[in-house]
Enzyme design. Structure first.
Site, PDB file in Angstrom:
ATOM      1  N   LYS A  61      -6.673   3.689   8.555  1.00 41.04           N
ATOM      2  CA  LYS A  61      -5.833   4.688   7.886  1.00 41.04           C
ATOM      3  C   LYS A  61      -6.477   6.068   7.924  1.00 41.04           C
ATOM      4  CE  LYS A  61      -3.671   1.287   4.819  1.00 41.04           C
ATOM      5  NZ  LYS A  61      -3.517   0.795   3.441  1.00 41.04           N
ATOM      6  N   SER A  92       0.803  -1.226   0.000  1.00 40.36           N
ATOM      7  CA  SER A  92       0.000   0.000   0.000  1.00 40.36           C
ATOM      8  C   SER A  92       0.835   1.274   0.000  1.00 40.36           C
ATOM      9  CB  SER A  92      -0.951   0.010   1.191  1.00 40.36           C
ATOM     10  OG  SER A  92      -0.238  -0.013   2.403  1.00 40.36           O
TER      11      SER A  92
END
Length: 796
Positions: free
Chosen positions: A739, A696
């Site tokens: 996140k 990611s």
């Protein structure tokens, strides 16, 4: 007969002329022995562990294999000196040697002849000495012949009384014709003390040697005879005990005829009452009655009696048909859950659904729930709240560090001290067959040579199997299908797939700042005030103060550190109250630092992204989300890409893919095509001591490189996440909620995410979504146009 004994007998028959023909040098290395005296022509094994002795053996094995063996006066001395050894020993030859992994050596030696040490020549690395032969003095006479026969007869009797000596020893002694060797062989097989054996070794006159052996042999023979008499006496006493047992049994029979109560009969009757009261399943009751019948026939003195009685105790004390009544009032259960926990709507909804189905279908099997989330998010306390809402007993078993399968399934009754496994033990303590059973830290299970506890849990955590759970100790099925099993974990990955498949996973990703404020106001502050003996007239927390603690003193997904900081403030106020300062203290954002010290966490995003080559990413961690900075720089060199920051293989590959894409687009991006030929690139991701991996960060690495090569800084209020391909496509990633919460805590205003992650925003609270701007992209060029200043002209 063993091969080794056959060899010894053969050597004795032949007189072992080979040993007599070996010439003994005048200088020999000396091997000290503990509690062992070596006699000529006898073969015996030795274990060597001293370094000096091992060095000695290594040296002689490449030469003539000859050495002198001498007994130590005190076997406790680890490194003996010449003064610690007897002066008379034996020259010997090493017949065989084996090395073992524990740094020891096993050798087989054969004594050759007696030697006397004249003087020692060296001490290190092992002792060597000048020696001289020590010859036998043999005067043949009828008395000597009589002594030999007496020794042979006595030793034969000794062998018959001593079970540790094999019959082959008797054959060996009958085949020895030389009186000196006979004395040596007999004394070597006696359990005499070391000084007595050494005296025999130091006696050169054969007749005198035989006389000393005769005295020692007579002494040992008398000891064995005395032991035999004691054994006979014990056997006689045992027979008497058996007679008394039969008499007692007859007495019990008489008492029974007379109607006199019997304590054991009362115990059996008590067991029968408990069996009827337990209301066991028919197959279990049949097994218990059969075991009780066995117990009646046993004598209490039998070792098996205690095992059987303990087994029956366990069976009758289990709650076979005991169930607590569920609270099926949905509104009441909702109220209890809301009282104990703020938010967590998904988990609460699942519990209420179970109660609703239970109300409509009472025989429904209990679900297997798994709460996954960072530490401090309330997983364990949620299980306690569920039990309170349902009106059930609550039991908790921590699985952290359990490596033995028997902890789950128990031990077989054949083992001494055997017990059922933890599952059955806690069910018994709960006194209910339908408790809420929390298996805490299921991701911390281990496996070793004792088995795999996770495999043993496969039956426990399967509603299709656990209705007949079999514990190794009980050996009868126990119904666990009514138990509501709840497991907790910080990570799903360590849980074996087969076990994970049996559970309904509910994620507790962490709390927003607003949620933490509400939880602190409703739960944490009142709890800490009570824990520290404070009241509302002592202290008052303002909302701004709590937000300051959350923002500046904690950085976590859960609430543990927040509660610790609140407790720290309460302790200081409690101290003031204890010394008489009764003025009410209001905690505000301005005076928090007076109690907790300087601010620990700063929002440094803007400061760290004001130069080209620095980009901000958002990452998932076991303790919640976090932001990461990707820093890139270049220096003169040739085609070198350096990656630092404890990066995993996947993240390194993402960096290489990002660089390859930029190089392939160098012309259209306005970057010199040969930039990589003239410069080395270095990508670093702090903090360097924390391992990092995953795809990611690919978008963030590509943006950092683009910013560096274009010499344009990245916007300080932008964070991003996504996987990059060689075609510049941005692929979806996981952990979106964690996140986003991390970005919000760090002061980020805009978050760039893959388009295919837009659906994941449903999990984000509306209040958070209103404060952040979300940009969804399909290509890395779109990321650069949004994130990098003055990059609106990047063509895709």
């Amino acid at each position: 007969m063993s091969d080794e004994m056959k060899d010894i007998l053969e050597k004795m028959k032949n007189g072992d002329k080979e040993g007599e023909q070996i010439e003994i040098p005048s200088v020999l290395p000396i091997l000290p022995l503990r509690e062992v005296v070596v006699y000529p022509f006898l073969v015996l094994p030795l274990i060597i562990s001293r370094r000096s002795s091992i060095k000695l053996l290594d040296d002689i094995l490449v030469k003539d294999k000859l050495l002198g063996v001498v007994a130590q006066k005190d076997p406790k001395i680890e490194e003996p000196k010449p003064k610690d050894l007897y002066q008379v020993g034996a020259a010997a030859v090493v017949l065989k040697m084996l090395k073992f992994p524990d740094n020891t050596e096993r050798i087989i030696i054969q004594g050759l002849r007696r030697i006397k040490i004249k003087k020692f020549l060296q001490i290190e690395p092992y002792m060597t000495a000048e020696v001289e032969p020590f010859y036998d003095i043999l005067i043949v006479s009828d008395e000597l012949e009589a002594l030999m026969k007496n020794v042979v007869n006595q030793f034969s009797n000794y062998i018959s009384l001593n079970p540790s000596l094999p019959d082959e020893t008797k054959i060996a002694v009958l085949n020895i014709k030389e009186p000196g060797r006979l004395a040596d062989f007999v004394i070597s097989n006696l359990e005499s003390k070391l000084p007595d054996k050494q005296v025999v070794l130091e006696t050169p006159e054969v007749k005198e040697r035989l006389e000393k052996v005769t005295l020692l042999l007579s002494k040992e023979l008398e000891i064995l005879k005395m032991g035999s008499r004691i054994q006979s006496q014990i056997e006689s006493e045992v027979s008497q005990a058996q007679r008394e047992f039969f008499l007692r049994q007859q007495l019990k029979a008489i008492q029974k005829e007379l109607g006199v109560g019997d304590e054991r009969a009362m115990e059996i009757q008590e067991f029968k009452k408990k069996i009827r009261k337990a209301k066991m399943p028919p197959e279990v009751e049949s097994e218990v009655i059969k075991e009780l019948s066995r117990l009646e026939k046993m004598t209490p003195a039998s070792a098996e009696y205690t095992v059987s009685r303990t087994y029956l105790d366990w069976l009758v004390s289990l709650p076979w048909s005991v169930f607590t009544e569920d609270n099926l009032n949905i509104e009441q259960a909702q109220k209890v859950l809301d009282e104990d926990h703020y938010n967590l709507e998904k988990v609460k909804e699942r519990i209420l659904e179970y109660l609703a189905v239970r109300k409509l279908k009472p025989d429904v099997k209990g679900p297997i729930l798994c709460f996954v989330g960072p530490p401090g998010t309330g997983k364990t306390s949620l299980g306690r709240s569920i039990a309170r809402a349902m009106g059930r007993k609550f039991i908790r078993l921590s699985l952290g560090g359990i490596r033995d399968e028997a902890e789950v399934r128990g031990h077989r009754r054949t083992y001494i001290g055997a017990l059922p496994g933890r599952i059955i033990q806690w069910i018994r303590k709960a006194e209910s067959s339908n408790p809420v059973f929390m298996l805490d830290e299921i991701d911390k299970l281990g496996a070793d040579f004792r088995g795999d506890p996770a495999a043993a849990l496969l039956e426990v955590l399967d509603p299709e199997q656990n209705f007949s759970f079999s514990d190794h100790y009980l050996e009868v099925p126990f119904n666990l299908s009514k138990v509501l099993f709840i497991t907790t974990a910080n990570l799903l990955d360590p849980i074996p797939p087969a076990l994970r498949d049996r559970m309904e996973v509910s994620e507790l990703p962490g709390y927003t700042q607003e949620e933490k404020l509400m939880i602190a106001r409703q739960f944490l502050i009142p709890r800490q005030l009570e824990a520290h003996g404070l009241k509302s007239n002592h202290i008052e927390f303002g909302d701004e103060a709590v937000i300051a603690i959350i923002r500046d003193y904690t950085r976590e997904a859960g609430l543990r550190n927040l509660e610790r900081e609140i407790a720290s403030i309460c302790r200081k106020i409690a101290k003031n109250a204890a010394i008489g300062k009764v003025d009410k203290v209001r905690i505000t954002a301005d005076n928090v630092s007076d109690f907790l010290g300087p601010i620990r966490f700063f929002s440094e995003t803007a400061e760290r992204t004001n130069v080209p080559g620095v980009a901000v990413g958002v990452a998932w961690t076991p303790s919640g989300g976090d932001i990461v900075f990707v820093e890139s720089t270049r220096m003169r060199g040739k085609k070198s890409l350096k990656l630092t920051g404890q990066l995993g293989d996947v993240m390194k590959e993402s960096a290489e893919a990002a660089l390859s894409y930029i190089r392939s687009r160098a012309d259209s991006l306005g970057i010199a095509e040969d930039f990589f030929d003239k410069y080395d690139l270095h990508i670093h991701i702090p903090a360097g001591s924390i391992p990092k991996d995953g795809p990611s960060a690919g978008v963030t690495i590509a943006t950092s490189l683009f910013s560096l090569l274009m010499d344009k800084p990245v916007r300080p209020d932008v964070a991003m996440s996504g996987e990059i391909t060689l075609r510049g496509k941005v692929l979806p990633v996981g952990g979106i909620k964690e996140k986003v919460l991390a970005a919000k805590r760090a002061g980020i205003r805009t978050i760039i995410l893959p388009s295919r992650n837009e659906k994941d925003l449903k999990e984000i609270p509306e209040a958070i979504k209103k404060e952040l701007e979300f940009q969804f992209v399909d290509t890395i060029d779109e990321v650069w146009r949004i994130a990098v200043r003055d990059s609106r002209g990047v063509s895709s």
